[in-house]
Scaffold this motif. Structure first.
Motif, PDB file in Angstrom:
ATOM      1  N   UNK A 247       0.863  -1.204   0.000  1.00  0.00           N
ATOM      2  CA  UNK A 247       0.000   0.000   0.000  1.00  0.00           C
ATOM      3  C   UNK A 247       0.894   1.247   0.000  1.00  0.00           C
ATOM      4  N   UNK A 248       0.599   2.154  -0.899  1.00  0.00           N
ATOM      5  CA  UNK A 248       1.397   3.358  -1.039  1.00  0.00           C
ATOM      6  C   UNK A 248       1.134   4.333   0.109  1.00  0.00           C
ATOM      7  N   UNK A 249       2.064   5.274   0.355  1.00  0.00           N
ATOM      8  CA  UNK A 249       1.835   6.283   1.407  1.00  0.00           C
ATOM      9  C   UNK A 249       0.569   7.106   1.175  1.00  0.00           C
ATOM     10  N   UNK A 250       0.245   7.394  -0.081  1.00  0.00           N
ATOM     11  CA  UNK A 250      -0.966   8.151  -0.368  1.00  0.00           C
ATOM     12  C   UNK A 250      -2.205   7.377   0.047  1.00  0.00           C
ATOM     13  N   UNK A 251      -2.218   6.075  -0.251  1.00  0.00           N
ATOM     14  CA  UNK A 251      -3.368   5.245   0.141  1.00  0.00           C
ATOM     15  C   UNK A 251      -3.467   5.123   1.654  1.00  0.00           C
ATOM     16  N   UNK A 252      -2.319   5.008   2.352  1.00  0.00           N
ATOM     17  CA  UNK A 252      -2.336   4.955   3.808  1.00  0.00           C
ATOM     18  C   UNK A 252      -2.903   6.245   4.408  1.00  0.00           C
ATOM     19  N   UNK A 253      -2.505   7.374   3.826  1.00  0.00           N
ATOM     20  CA  UNK A 253      -2.996   8.655   4.329  1.00  0.00           C
ATOM     21  C   UNK A 253      -4.505   8.788   4.123  1.00  0.00           C
ATOM     22  N   UNK A 254      -4.997   8.367   2.955  1.00  0.00           N
ATOM     23  CA  UNK A 254      -6.437   8.428   2.696  1.00  0.00           C
ATOM     24  C   UNK A 254      -7.203   7.491   3.622  1.00  0.00           C
ATOM     25  N   UNK A 255      -6.640   6.321   3.883  1.00  0.00           N
ATOM     26  CA  UNK A 255      -7.302   5.374   4.787  1.00  0.00           C
ATOM     27  C   UNK A 255      -7.348   5.929   6.201  1.00  0.00           C
ATOM     28  N   UNK A 256      -6.251   6.555   6.631  1.00  0.00           N
ATOM     29  CA  UNK A 256      -6.219   7.143   7.964  1.00  0.00           C
ATOM     30  C   UNK A 256      -7.232   8.297   8.080  1.00  0.00           C
ATOM     31  N   UNK A 257      -7.337   9.111   7.045  1.00  0.00           N
ATOM     32  CA  UNK A 257      -8.300  10.209   7.059  1.00  0.00           C
ATOM     33  C   UNK A 257      -9.733   9.685   7.083  1.00  0.00           C
ATOM     34  N   UNK A 258     -10.002   8.615   6.340  1.00  0.00           N
ATOM     35  CA  UNK A 258     -11.344   8.030   6.345  1.00  0.00           C
ATOM     36  C   UNK A 258     -11.688   7.493   7.730  1.00  0.00           C
ATOM     37  N   UNK A 259     -10.696   6.879   8.393  1.00  0.00           N
ATOM     38  CA  UNK A 259     -10.920   6.366   9.750  1.00  0.00           C
ATOM     39  C   UNK A 259     -11.180   7.513  10.727  1.00  0.00           C
ATOM     40  N   UNK A 260     -10.419   8.594  10.591  1.00  0.00           N
ATOM     41  CA  UNK A 260     -10.614   9.756  11.451  1.00  0.00           C
ATOM     42  C   UNK A 260     -12.005  10.375  11.247  1.00  0.00           C
ATOM     43  N   UNK A 261     -12.424  10.457   9.987  1.00  0.00           N
ATOM     44  CA  UNK A 261     -13.763  10.986   9.714  1.00  0.00           C
ATOM     45  C   UNK A 261     -14.849  10.101  10.318  1.00  0.00           C
ATOM     46  N   UNK A 262     -14.669   8.787  10.227  1.00  0.00           N
ATOM     47  CA  UNK A 262     -15.654   7.879  10.788  1.00  0.00           C
ATOM     48  C   UNK A 262     -15.727   8.011  12.306  1.00  0.00           C
ATOM     49  N   UNK A 263     -14.562   8.127  12.957  1.00  0.00           N
ATOM     50  CA  UNK A 263     -14.542   8.304  14.413  1.00  0.00           C
ATOM     51  C   UNK A 263     -15.182   9.635  14.796  1.00  0.00           C
ATOM     52  N   UNK A 264     -14.896  10.680  14.021  1.00  0.00           N
ATOM     53  CA  UNK A 264     -15.467  12.000  14.319  1.00  0.00           C
ATOM     54  C   UNK A 264     -16.985  11.983  14.187  1.00  0.00           C
ATOM     55  N   UNK A 265     -17.490  11.389  13.100  1.00  0.00           N
ATOM     56  CA  UNK A 265     -18.936  11.322  12.915  1.00  0.00           C
ATOM     57  C   UNK A 265     -19.590  10.480  14.010  1.00  0.00           C
ATOM     58  N   UNK A 266     -18.960   9.379  14.356  1.00  0.00           N
ATOM     59  CA  UNK A 266     -19.522   8.528  15.397  1.00  0.00           C
ATOM     60  C   UNK A 266     -19.548   9.197  16.752  1.00  0.00           C
ATOM     61  N   UNK A 267     -18.465   9.911  17.091  1.00  0.00           N
ATOM     62  CA  UNK A 267     -18.416  10.574  18.396  1.00  0.00           C
ATOM     63  C   UNK A 267     -19.420  11.712  18.488  1.00  0.00           C
ATOM     64  N   UNK A 268     -19.542  12.530  17.421  1.00  0.00           N
ATOM     65  CA  UNK A 268     -20.518  13.610  17.456  1.00  0.00           C
ATOM     66  C   UNK A 268     -21.939  13.075  17.507  1.00  0.00           C
ATOM     67  N   UNK A 269     -22.222  11.995  16.790  1.00  0.00           N
ATOM     68  CA  UNK A 269     -23.542  11.380  16.847  1.00  0.00           C
ATOM     69  C   UNK A 269     -23.825  10.842  18.253  1.00  0.00           C
ATOM     70  N   UNK A 270     -22.809  10.250  18.877  1.00  0.00           N
ATOM     71  CA  UNK A 270     -22.979   9.719  20.227  1.00  0.00           C
ATOM     72  C   UNK A 270     -23.315  10.833  21.218  1.00  0.00           C
ATOM     73  N   UNK A 271     -22.579  11.932  21.158  1.00  0.00           N
ATOM     74  CA  UNK A 271     -22.827  13.015  22.107  1.00  0.00           C
ATOM     75  C   UNK A 271     -24.174  13.686  21.856  1.00  0.00           C
ATOM     76  N   UNK A 272     -24.592  13.755  20.576  1.00  0.00           N
ATOM     77  CA  UNK A 272     -25.898  14.321  20.276  1.00  0.00           C
ATOM     78  C   UNK A 272     -27.014  13.469  20.880  1.00  0.00           C
TER      79      UNK A 272
END
Length: 318
Positions: free
Chosen positions: A1-26
């Protein structure tokens, strides 16, 4: 896996955690709100079963005979808050206009800070000041004058009759107005400052006076924020406890004038909750707390509906 793909995967994971946490607190906020309502209903259930809807309309409050009615407390809460808004809104509006349109530049910042600091004064300090300083002066200098000069005036004279005791419903409303003025004035000042200078300068260029600019330019542009500030002050007035308890008189009897002692929901809870004896007495106090919660909720819903109506009107006008 290339560094670009790793970075995109990490960003997707961060977005998923952010959406989940904000939904949880709401949903956590909604769950807490539901838990509060259910706990209040559970605690008030013996009173609801015993008195039903009659608890709202009943005026008897006698722990000895276990006859409880919340109307006098409900009326005191609404009346004292109405008096506070009746006095606080014009004063707050004047303060905000002075700070944004008329005040010298060197005075705006210190005066604005002083008003904001007034909001940080504990409510018990307002109550003590009202009981020991304001109430005696009010009874000696203002109440007799009001009684004398309003006597015989239709629809008004009866409001200011009675012995000048200093404490009472009118005094509670005055103290509440002093407490909510910093909140409303600060919000109004902040929203008035966001009006584009070009709009005001154009109005002045057409020959408008300061009042015409405020009334026809500033207020229409900021009315949503102004209504929000008023609702903030109303919420503070409805739930205020200690300051009102000191000066309202704490009487469950029906009032015949604004000078008579009365009570509010918050004052009744503060005075009696720790000394309540019996399941029905405690349940009736919790029932009052449930009613205060519902009153606040209804006020917020009505303000939201008003804002939505104003927004639809702006769309239709445009």
């Amino acid at each position: 896996m290339t560094p670009q793909e790793l970075r995109l995967k990490r960003q997707a994971l961060q977005d998923m955690v952010f959406r989940g946490s904000t939904r949880f607190f709401a949903f956590l906020v909604l769950a807490l709100l539901a838990a509060i309502i259910l706990s209040l209903i559970h605690g008030a259930w013996p009173s609801i079963q015993a008195f039903g809807i009659g608890f709202i309309t009943g005026s008897d409050w006698n722990p000895v005979t276990e006859q409880f009615g919340g109307w006098n407390s409900i009326r005191g809460t609404l009346l004292s808050s109405f008096i506070a808004l009746l006095i606080g809104i014009p004063v707050s509006f004047g303060i905000a206009i002075f700070l944004t349109e008329l005040s010298p530049a060197w005075l705006r910042r210190p005066l604005g800070i002083a008003i904001e600091l007034l909001a940080g004064v504990p409510s018990i300090i307002f109550g003590m000041w009202g009981l020991f300083i304001f109430a005696p002066w009010f009874a000696d200098n203002v109440q007799p004058w009001l009684t004398e000069h309003t006597a015989g005036i239709p629809m008004i004279g009866w409001l200011f009759q009675g012995p000048p005791m200093g404490i009472g419903m009118f005094t509670a409303g005055l103290i509440l107005s002093v407490m909510i003025i910093p909140y409303i004035a600060s919000v109004m000042r902040d929203v008035f400052e966001v009006v584009p200078p070009m709009l005001k300068e154009s109005a002045y260029g057409l020959g408008c006076t300061t009042w015409e600019v405020v009334w026809n330019v500033v207020l229409p542009y900021t009315r949503h924020g102004v209504i929000g500030g008023v609702m903030l002050g109303l919420g503070r007035a409805l739930g205020e406890t200690m300051a009102v308890t000191f000066v309202i008189g704490n009487s469950h009897k029906a009032i015949e004038s604004l000078f008579d002692p009365g009570t509010s929901i918050a004052a009744t809870l503060a005075n009696e909750f720790t000394e309540a004896t019996g399941t029905l007495h405690t349940a009736s106090l919790i029932n009052l707390g449930l009613l205060l919660f519902l009153i606040t909720f209804v006020v917020l819903v009505l303000s939201k509906l008003l804002l939505l109506k104003l927004q639809r009107g702006e769309g239709a006008h445009s």
